[in-house]
Design an enzyme around this catalytic site. Sequence first.
Site, PDB file in Angstrom:
ATOM      1  N   MET A  46       1.949   1.183  -2.562  1.00 38.11           N
ATOM      2  CA  MET A  46       2.968   2.190  -2.918  1.00 38.11           C
ATOM      3  C   MET A  46       4.299   1.889  -2.231  1.00 38.11           C
ATOM      4  O   MET A  46       4.465   0.833  -1.617  1.00 38.11           O
ATOM      5  CB  MET A  46       2.472   3.574  -2.539  1.00 38.11           C
ATOM      6  CG  MET A  46       1.434   4.133  -3.478  1.00 38.11           C
ATOM      7  SD  MET A  46       1.003   5.822  -2.998  1.00 38.11           S
ATOM      8  CE  MET A  46       0.167   6.371  -4.478  1.00 38.11           C
ATOM      9  N   ILE A  94       5.242   8.430   3.294  1.00 44.50           N
ATOM     10  CA  ILE A  94       4.588   7.147   3.614  1.00 44.50           C
ATOM     11  C   ILE A  94       5.519   5.995   3.254  1.00 44.50           C
ATOM     12  O   ILE A  94       5.343   4.889   3.726  1.00 44.50           O
ATOM     13  CB  ILE A  94       3.235   6.973   2.896  1.00 44.50           C
ATOM     14  CG1 ILE A  94       3.406   6.905   1.370  1.00 44.50           C
ATOM     15  CG2 ILE A  94       2.240   8.046   3.302  1.00 44.50           C
ATOM     16  CD1 ILE A  94       2.226   6.264   0.652  1.00 44.50           C
ATOM     17  N   ASP A  95       6.519   6.261   2.388  1.00 40.13           N
ATOM     18  CA  ASP A  95       7.402   5.175   1.916  1.00 40.13           C
ATOM     19  C   ASP A  95       8.397   4.728   2.990  1.00 40.13           C
ATOM     20  O   ASP A  95       8.987   3.648   2.871  1.00 40.13           O
ATOM     21  CB  ASP A  95       8.193   5.628   0.680  1.00 40.13           C
ATOM     22  CG  ASP A  95       7.294   6.106  -0.440  1.00 40.13           C
ATOM     23  OD1 ASP A  95       6.132   5.684  -0.479  1.00 40.13           O
ATOM     24  OD2 ASP A  95       7.757   6.910  -1.282  1.00 40.13           O
ATOM     25  N   ARG A 150      -7.923 -11.757  -8.762  1.00 41.49           N
ATOM     26  CA  ARG A 150      -8.378 -10.374  -8.834  1.00 41.49           C
ATOM     27  C   ARG A 150      -7.273  -9.459  -8.295  1.00 41.49           C
ATOM     28  O   ARG A 150      -6.582  -9.823  -7.341  1.00 41.49           O
ATOM     29  CB  ARG A 150      -9.645 -10.159  -7.985  1.00 41.49           C
ATOM     30  CG  ARG A 150     -10.860 -10.918  -8.513  1.00 41.49           C
ATOM     31  CD  ARG A 150     -11.342 -10.367  -9.847  1.00 41.49           C
ATOM     32  NE  ARG A 150     -12.562 -11.018 -10.290  1.00 41.49           N
ATOM     33  CZ  ARG A 150     -12.614 -12.102 -11.073  1.00 41.49           C
ATOM     34  NH1 ARG A 150     -11.483 -12.667 -11.485  1.00 41.49           N
ATOM     35  NH2 ARG A 150     -13.766 -12.622 -11.436  1.00 41.49           N
ATOM     36  N   ARG A 196     -10.613 -17.191  -4.189  1.00 44.01           N
ATOM     37  CA  ARG A 196      -9.822 -16.428  -5.153  1.00 44.01           C
ATOM     38  C   ARG A 196      -8.398 -16.140  -4.671  1.00 44.01           C
ATOM     39  O   ARG A 196      -8.121 -16.171  -3.478  1.00 44.01           O
ATOM     40  CB  ARG A 196     -10.503 -15.081  -5.444  1.00 44.01           C
ATOM     41  CG  ARG A 196     -11.662 -15.223  -6.388  1.00 44.01           C
ATOM     42  CD  ARG A 196     -12.381 -13.914  -6.573  1.00 44.01           C
ATOM     43  NE  ARG A 196     -13.389 -14.049  -7.617  1.00 44.01           N
ATOM     44  CZ  ARG A 196     -14.399 -13.229  -7.790  1.00 44.01           C
ATOM     45  NH1 ARG A 196     -14.566 -12.204  -6.987  1.00 44.01           N
ATOM     46  NH2 ARG A 196     -15.256 -13.425  -8.773  1.00 44.01           N
ATOM     47  N   THR A 236      12.484  16.486  -1.664  1.00 40.14           N
ATOM     48  CA  THR A 236      12.445  17.792  -0.989  1.00 40.14           C
ATOM     49  C   THR A 236      13.706  18.002  -0.160  1.00 40.14           C
ATOM     50  O   THR A 236      14.253  19.114  -0.099  1.00 40.14           O
ATOM     51  CB  THR A 236      11.191  17.846  -0.076  1.00 40.14           C
ATOM     52  OG1 THR A 236      10.063  17.487  -0.877  1.00 40.14           O
ATOM     53  CG2 THR A 236      10.969  19.209   0.507  1.00 40.14           C
ATOM     54  N   GLY A 269       9.183  18.594  -9.937  1.00 39.00           N
ATOM     55  CA  GLY A 269       9.884  19.851 -10.178  1.00 39.00           C
ATOM     56  C   GLY A 269      10.815  20.193  -9.039  1.00 39.00           C
ATOM     57  O   GLY A 269      10.753  19.596  -7.965  1.00 39.00           O
ATOM     58  N   GLU A 303       4.796  -1.487  -5.545  1.00 35.77           N
ATOM     59  CA  GLU A 303       4.740  -0.939  -6.911  1.00 35.77           C
ATOM     60  C   GLU A 303       6.101  -0.978  -7.622  1.00 35.77           C
ATOM     61  O   GLU A 303       6.175  -1.010  -8.839  1.00 35.77           O
ATOM     62  CB  GLU A 303       4.211   0.496  -6.887  1.00 35.77           C
ATOM     63  CG  GLU A 303       5.096   1.449  -6.080  1.00 35.77           C
ATOM     64  CD  GLU A 303       4.579   2.880  -6.023  1.00 35.77           C
ATOM     65  OE1 GLU A 303       3.521   3.178  -6.587  1.00 35.77           O
ATOM     66  OE2 GLU A 303       5.268   3.701  -5.373  1.00 35.77           O
ATOM     67  N   HIS A 328      -3.667   6.088  -4.000  1.00 34.27           N
ATOM     68  CA  HIS A 328      -3.530   7.248  -3.116  1.00 34.27           C
ATOM     69  C   HIS A 328      -4.367   7.180  -1.854  1.00 34.27           C
ATOM     70  O   HIS A 328      -4.233   8.052  -0.990  1.00 34.27           O
ATOM     71  CB  HIS A 328      -3.825   8.520  -3.912  1.00 34.27           C
ATOM     72  CG  HIS A 328      -2.766   8.780  -4.931  1.00 34.27           C
ATOM     73  ND1 HIS A 328      -2.753   8.135  -6.144  1.00 34.27           N
ATOM     74  CD2 HIS A 328      -1.664   9.562  -4.898  1.00 34.27           C
ATOM     75  CE1 HIS A 328      -1.692   8.525  -6.823  1.00 34.27           C
ATOM     76  NE2 HIS A 328      -1.017   9.381  -6.100  1.00 34.27           N
TER      77      HIS A 328
HETATM   78  O1  F6P Z   1       6.541   9.024  -2.257  1.00 33.81           O
HETATM   79  C1  F6P Z   1       5.195   8.846  -1.937  1.00 33.81           C
HETATM   80  C2  F6P Z   1       4.425   8.240  -3.079  1.00 33.81           C
HETATM   81  O2  F6P Z   1       3.093   8.046  -2.661  1.00 33.81           O
HETATM   82  C3  F6P Z   1       5.018   6.951  -3.634  1.00 33.81           C
HETATM   83  O3  F6P Z   1       4.757   5.843  -2.819  1.00 33.81           O
HETATM   84  C4  F6P Z   1       4.373   6.908  -5.002  1.00 33.81           C
HETATM   85  O4  F6P Z   1       5.169   6.182  -5.900  1.00 33.81           O
HETATM   86  C5  F6P Z   1       4.317   8.366  -5.401  1.00 33.81           C
HETATM   87  O5  F6P Z   1       4.402   9.120  -4.191  1.00 33.81           O
HETATM   88  C6  F6P Z   1       3.068   8.748  -6.147  1.00 33.81           C
HETATM   89  O6  F6P Z   1       3.175  10.064  -6.534  1.00 33.81           O
HETATM   90  P1  F6P Z   1       1.971  10.946  -7.077  1.00 33.81           P
HETATM   91  O7  F6P Z   1       1.158  11.380  -5.889  1.00 33.81           O
HETATM   92  O8  F6P Z   1       2.648  12.094  -7.729  1.00 33.81           O
HETATM   93  O9  F6P Z   1       1.174  10.095  -8.000  1.00 33.81           O
END
Ligand code: F6P
Length: 359
Positions: A183, A140-141, A279, A176, A119, A76, A236, A285
């Site tokens: 993320m 964190i990205d 695996r 394995r 933001t 949002g 990801e 998170h």
């Molecule tokens: O931007 C930080 C981040 O953790 C990304 O790495 C990830 O794609 C996204 O936020 C996940 O968002 P949410 O916490 O809304 O699932």
Amino acid sequence: MKRIGILTGGGDAPGLNAVIRAVVLTAHNRFQWEVVGIQEGFDGLYHGLPVIPLDPNNMRDLLLRGGTILGTANRGSPFAHPVHLPDGTIEYEDVSHIALSRMADYGMDALIVAGGDGTMSISHKLVKMGARIVGVPKTIDNDLAHTDVTFGFETAINTATEALDKLQTTAESHHRIMVLEVMGRNAGWIAMQAGVAGGADAILIPEIPFNIDVVCNQIRRIQLSGRHYSLIIVAEGATPIGGVQQYAIPDYAKGGARLGGIGHQVGATLAECVGGEVRVTVLGHVQRGGQPSPSDRWLATRFGAAAVHLVAEERWGYMAALQAQKMVAVPIEQAIQMKFVDPQGELVRMARDLGIVFG
Ligand code: F6P
């Protein structure tokens, strides 16, 4: 200046509370200003949630606390606020003028915003409308431009590296192939740095679309050398050549599209082409939670203190940034241009020289 506000926006990151602490202590000790916290990011500003007075005597435990005591919202924007209509559809309304007027209602002379690109984009637009905002780079990205690093990133790297370390011992026992999805959205910084630090055999990042055959060959080569396990780290946002990104939550209306799923896709293909046991671990998170590392506390503290000085200098629309170990100020407009791993750069070259493949 008498009263400044602080809000934390977007996904949380370890170190946000350390920023809040540094802002409150610097504002109080250096300038004798009062600081109030806005709850739930820009949502709280728009909805007029009560502000939280931040007492310098209550900052004691904030350094080591993960998350944000102010709360945050990762979707949002006051420029596209969702309104749920009776027929079940959603319309997006521009309520930015309300968010702006709340700053005056709260009696705030300035606002410090700790956030990532989303933001910061909102902040940039509000500054253009006259808001007195300065920024602190959080994610964190690590994908904000013009700052060498954002706080939260190092703690996420530590978590992802620890995950690879742990996967290695069990991978070795069972012979394995372990795939770890991390993320980072459209940037491969977490996969890149944790992959190198954790000894991954392949690193798949959004900046380099991958050919899975290259990864299969890498695993076969490792097996022939007598090592019967492999570690693959996948960002990801990574995609196969000619393919598309995978979404765990594709529907924006239900809270914002969220990447996820490429790890399982890679795992399934590797199981077919190499034939061994595969695996997949999706770290999720865990990368955002927990105590900030000492370096993130240090960085967050420097950013928070620098932001208060930007307020004192009335540098609206600027963000504290770290460049070559020095605290500097960059226009928020530039920071939101984003920063990606350079596929031809020194880091990828070094990793390739180590024998790591990128697919
Ligand atoms: O931007 C930080 C981040 O953790 C990304 O790495 C990830 O794609 C996204 O936020 C996940 O968002 P949410 O916490 O809304 O699932």
